[in-house]
Scaffold this motif. Structure first.
Motif, mmCIF file in Angstrom:
data_model
loop_
_atom_site.group_PDB
_atom_site.id
_atom_site.type_symbol
_atom_site.label_atom_id
_atom_site.label_comp_id
_atom_site.label_asym_id
_atom_site.label_seq_id
_atom_site.Cartn_x
_atom_site.Cartn_y
_atom_site.Cartn_z
ATOM 1 N N THR A 132 0.691 -1.181 -0.001
ATOM 2 C CA THR A 132 0.047 -0.186 0.071
ATOM 3 C C THR A 132 0.972 1.205 0.004
ATOM 4 O O THR A 132 1.756 1.408 0.869
ATOM 5 C CB THR A 132 -0.862 0.084 1.159
ATOM 6 N N GLY A 133 0.696 2.107 -0.960
ATOM 7 C CA GLY A 133 1.535 3.245 -1.329
ATOM 8 C C GLY A 133 1.160 4.521 -0.250
ATOM 9 O O GLY A 133 -0.058 4.491 0.511
ATOM 10 N N LEU A 134 1.743 5.526 -0.306
ATOM 11 C CA LEU A 134 1.661 6.567 0.498
ATOM 12 C C LEU A 134 0.473 7.248 0.444
ATOM 13 O O LEU A 134 -0.210 7.763 0.863
ATOM 14 C CB LEU A 134 2.984 7.633 0.441
ATOM 15 N N GLN A 135 -0.025 7.236 -1.024
ATOM 16 C CA GLN A 135 -1.419 8.096 -1.503
ATOM 17 C C GLN A 135 -2.530 7.498 -0.664
ATOM 18 O O GLN A 135 -3.415 8.233 -0.211
ATOM 19 C CB GLN A 135 -1.557 7.935 -2.907
ATOM 20 N N GLN A 139 -3.547 10.832 5.334
ATOM 21 C CA GLN A 139 -4.816 11.080 6.002
ATOM 22 C C GLN A 139 -5.027 12.473 5.344
ATOM 23 O O GLN A 139 -4.162 13.471 5.221
ATOM 24 C CB GLN A 139 -4.663 11.050 7.395
ATOM 25 N N ALA A 140 -6.454 12.949 5.336
ATOM 26 C CA ALA A 140 -6.695 14.208 4.648
ATOM 27 C C ALA A 140 -6.066 15.370 5.217
ATOM 28 O O ALA A 140 -5.813 16.206 4.877
ATOM 29 C CB ALA A 140 -8.266 14.306 4.983
#
Length: 186
Positions: A132-135, A139-140
């Motif tokens: 799972t990548g950083l994007q 978090q918002a």
């Protein structure tokens, strides 16, 4: 060697082939080159991550006291992922073009893998054995919305200031890089 960068690792090998592979990674991914790696035994790694900072810090009067508080830490476990590729060159091609052709194919394979790792690091969805990548993880509250208009340097500055620590860096594609300098020149 427990914690090392790609550059540090490259100094430990006398194998010309391995050194060439490492150099290809360095040439194709400044991000991979900047990371610190560690040797891990097993299929996962567990570590503690800061969740919230303690609030009982600040100033006090003479003979006053600080309020005792603790921050929150969460334990994270990440599964290790396998990345690589397979290259095969027809014997007829090797006879026609020699071993240099195999070296070229291997270099292209490493370049392609470095680019795939870059994409997964930033935009990976955690599917098909990838990570799972950083994007997906950001978090918002950690993002800056630029909108559909031109890149704003004020947003770049705000993003930079939101990053913790002293080792701050921007990693971006050539398109965004050229837009950043166009905004800077405006």
């Amino acid at each position: 060697m427990s914690n090392f960068t790609v550059a540090e690792y490259s100094k430990t090998t006398q194998d010309e082939f391995r050194a060439a592979v490492i150099q290809t990674y360095k040439d194709n991914s400044p991000f991979i080159n900047a990371l610190t790696y560690q040797s891990i035994i097993g299929g996962s790694v567990t570590f503690n991550r800061e969740k919230t900072l303690p609030t009982g810090v600040g100033f006090r009067e003479v003979d006053g006291e600080y309020t005792s508080t603790q921050g929150e830490v969460e334990q994270i476990t990440e599964s290790l992922k396998i990345a690589g590729g397979k290259t095969s060159v027809d014997r007829a091609i090797l006879k026609m073009y020699g071993p240099a052709r195999l070296a070229t194919d291997l270099q292209m394979q490493v370049s392609a893998l470095a680019r795939k790792l870059n994409a997964a690091i930033f935009k990976g969805a955690g599917t098909s054995g990838s990570f799972t990548g950083l994007q997906t993880r950001v978090q918002a509250a950690q993002t800056i919305v630029n909108g559909d208009g031109a890149l704003k340097l004020s947003n770049m500055r705000e993003a930079y200031l939101k990053c913790k620590g002293n080792n701050k860096a921007f990693f971006m594609g050539e398109g965004l890089y050229s837009r950043m300098w166009a905004a800077y020149d405006a």
